[in-house]
Write a protein that holds these residues in place. Structure first.
Motif, PDB file in Angstrom:
ATOM      1  N   ASP A 164       0.839  -1.199   0.000  1.00 25.78           N
ATOM      2  CA  ASP A 164       0.000   0.000   0.000  1.00 25.78           C
ATOM      3  C   ASP A 164       0.877   1.253   0.000  1.00 25.78           C
ATOM      4  OD1 ASP A 164      -2.499   1.403   0.178  1.00 25.78           O
ATOM      5  OD2 ASP A 164      -2.043   1.758   2.314  1.00 25.78           O
ATOM      6  N   LEU A 165       1.944   1.217   0.773  1.00 27.16           N
ATOM      7  CA  LEU A 165       2.863   2.353   0.852  1.00 27.16           C
ATOM      8  C   LEU A 165       3.503   2.642  -0.507  1.00 27.16           C
ATOM      9  CD1 LEU A 165       4.847   3.731   3.473  1.00 27.16           C
ATOM     10  CD2 LEU A 165       6.383   2.609   1.889  1.00 27.16           C
ATOM     11  N   LEU A 166       3.880   1.579  -1.217  1.00 20.91           N
ATOM     12  CA  LEU A 166       4.498   1.751  -2.538  1.00 20.91           C
ATOM     13  C   LEU A 166       3.551   2.452  -3.510  1.00 20.91           C
ATOM     14  CD1 LEU A 166       6.286  -1.705  -2.972  1.00 20.91           C
ATOM     15  CD2 LEU A 166       7.330   0.511  -2.424  1.00 20.91           C
ATOM     16  N   HIS A 167       2.262   2.161  -3.397  1.00 16.25           N
ATOM     17  CA  HIS A 167       1.273   2.771  -4.296  1.00 16.25           C
ATOM     18  C   HIS A 167       0.913   4.188  -3.853  1.00 16.25           C
ATOM     19  CE1 HIS A 167       0.777  -0.891  -6.505  1.00 16.25           C
ATOM     20  NE2 HIS A 167       0.453  -1.565  -5.406  1.00 16.25           N
ATOM     21  N   ARG A 168       0.999   4.441  -2.558  1.00 18.52           N
ATOM     22  CA  ARG A 168       0.589   5.733  -2.017  1.00 18.52           C
ATOM     23  C   ARG A 168       1.628   6.825  -2.280  1.00 18.52           C
ATOM     24  NH1 ARG A 168      -0.278   5.744   4.058  1.00 18.52           N
ATOM     25  NH2 ARG A 168      -0.918   3.638   3.572  1.00 18.52           N
ATOM     26  N   THR A 201      10.229  10.345  -0.531  1.00 17.98           N
ATOM     27  CA  THR A 201       9.143  10.276   0.453  1.00 17.98           C
ATOM     28  C   THR A 201       8.837   8.815   0.786  1.00 17.98           C
ATOM     29  OG1 THR A 201       8.196  12.281  -0.505  1.00 17.98           O
ATOM     30  CG2 THR A 201       6.777  10.996   0.949  1.00 17.98           C
ATOM     31  N   ARG A 202       8.772   7.992  -0.251  1.00 20.05           N
ATOM     32  CA  ARG A 202       8.486   6.559  -0.070  1.00 20.05           C
ATOM     33  C   ARG A 202       9.564   5.906   0.801  1.00 20.05           C
ATOM     34  NH1 ARG A 202       8.413   2.772  -5.196  1.00 20.05           N
ATOM     35  NH2 ARG A 202       7.964   4.793  -6.008  1.00 20.05           N
ATOM     36  N   SER A 203      10.812   6.245   0.530  1.00 16.94           N
ATOM     37  CA  SER A 203      11.939   5.665   1.265  1.00 16.94           C
ATOM     38  C   SER A 203      11.854   6.024   2.758  1.00 16.94           C
ATOM     39  CB  SER A 203      13.248   6.167   0.668  1.00 16.94           C
ATOM     40  OG  SER A 203      14.323   5.591   1.341  1.00 16.94           O
ATOM     41  N   HIS A 204      11.517   7.284   3.042  1.00 14.41           N
ATOM     42  CA  HIS A 204      11.386   7.730   4.434  1.00 14.41           C
ATOM     43  C   HIS A 204      10.255   6.972   5.146  1.00 14.41           C
ATOM     44  CE1 HIS A 204      11.138  10.313   7.935  1.00 14.41           C
ATOM     45  NE2 HIS A 204       9.855  10.532   7.653  1.00 14.41           N
TER      46      HIS A 204
END
Length: 176
Positions: free
Chosen positions: A91-95, A101-104
């Motif tokens: 879900d995080l990868l899609h959001r 930002t994704r890495s953080h």
């Protein structure tokens, strides 16, 4: 053997005790020396006499079945948590399409997941420890020698060996 009312003669019982004791002594010799020293002949003799009562075999088999069901259930709980974590990461990868930002957020989430897994594992271990304690209580109340409530690792290991002996004997053809 006396077939009258299915009651064994005193000689039959004595032969059975000798057989059980001999088997228990053989099994104990297979153990590392540090455990052999914790299982004296008096304990094996008491266990052999206790095993004249077939109920002890049934109690041990029942406890083993309960433990297997419990372990399977706890394992399923852990797998569900891991699956939930995997879905949260997806879900995080899609959001967050932005890599930075994704890495953080991913680092924060992985830390949270690590903490949750550790907490869950500790709860599961406590539940397993409680199951061991419950088994010790049952076996002590049943009068099985060598069983008492303890969390001493050496005593618990000796009790595990005794349970193994009982299970192995339950599968043998014991003279009646």
């Amino acid at each position: 053997m006396s077939l009258e009312y299915g009651n064994p003669t005193p000689e039959d019982l004595q032969n059975k005790v000798y057989f059980l004791l001999e088997q228990l002594q053989q099994m104990s010799l297979e153990l590392p020396t540090k455990y052999q020293q914790r299982i004296p002949c008096e304990l094996l003799s008491g266990l052999a006499n206790c095993l004249l009562n077939e109920t002890v075999f049934e109690i041990v088999k029942g406890l083993m079945e309960i433990q297997h069901v419990t372990e399977k259930h706890l394992f399923q709980q852990r797998l569900q948590l891991i699956n939930k974590h995997s879905m949260e990461l997806q879900d995080l990868l899609h959001r967050y399409p932005d890599d930075e930002t994704r890495s953080h957020h991913r680092a924060l989430m992985l830390q949270k997941h690590k903490t949750e897994i550790k907490s869950t594992d500790m709860k599961l271990v406590l539940q397993l420890d409680q199951k061991v304690s419950d088994q010790q209580v049952v076996l002590e109340k049943a009068g099985v020698p060598g069983f008492f409530v303890t969390n001493n690792p050496m005593d618990v290991k000796v009790q595990m060996f005794l349970l193994d002996f009982i299970l192995r004997l339950s599968k043998m053809k014991v003279p009646s």
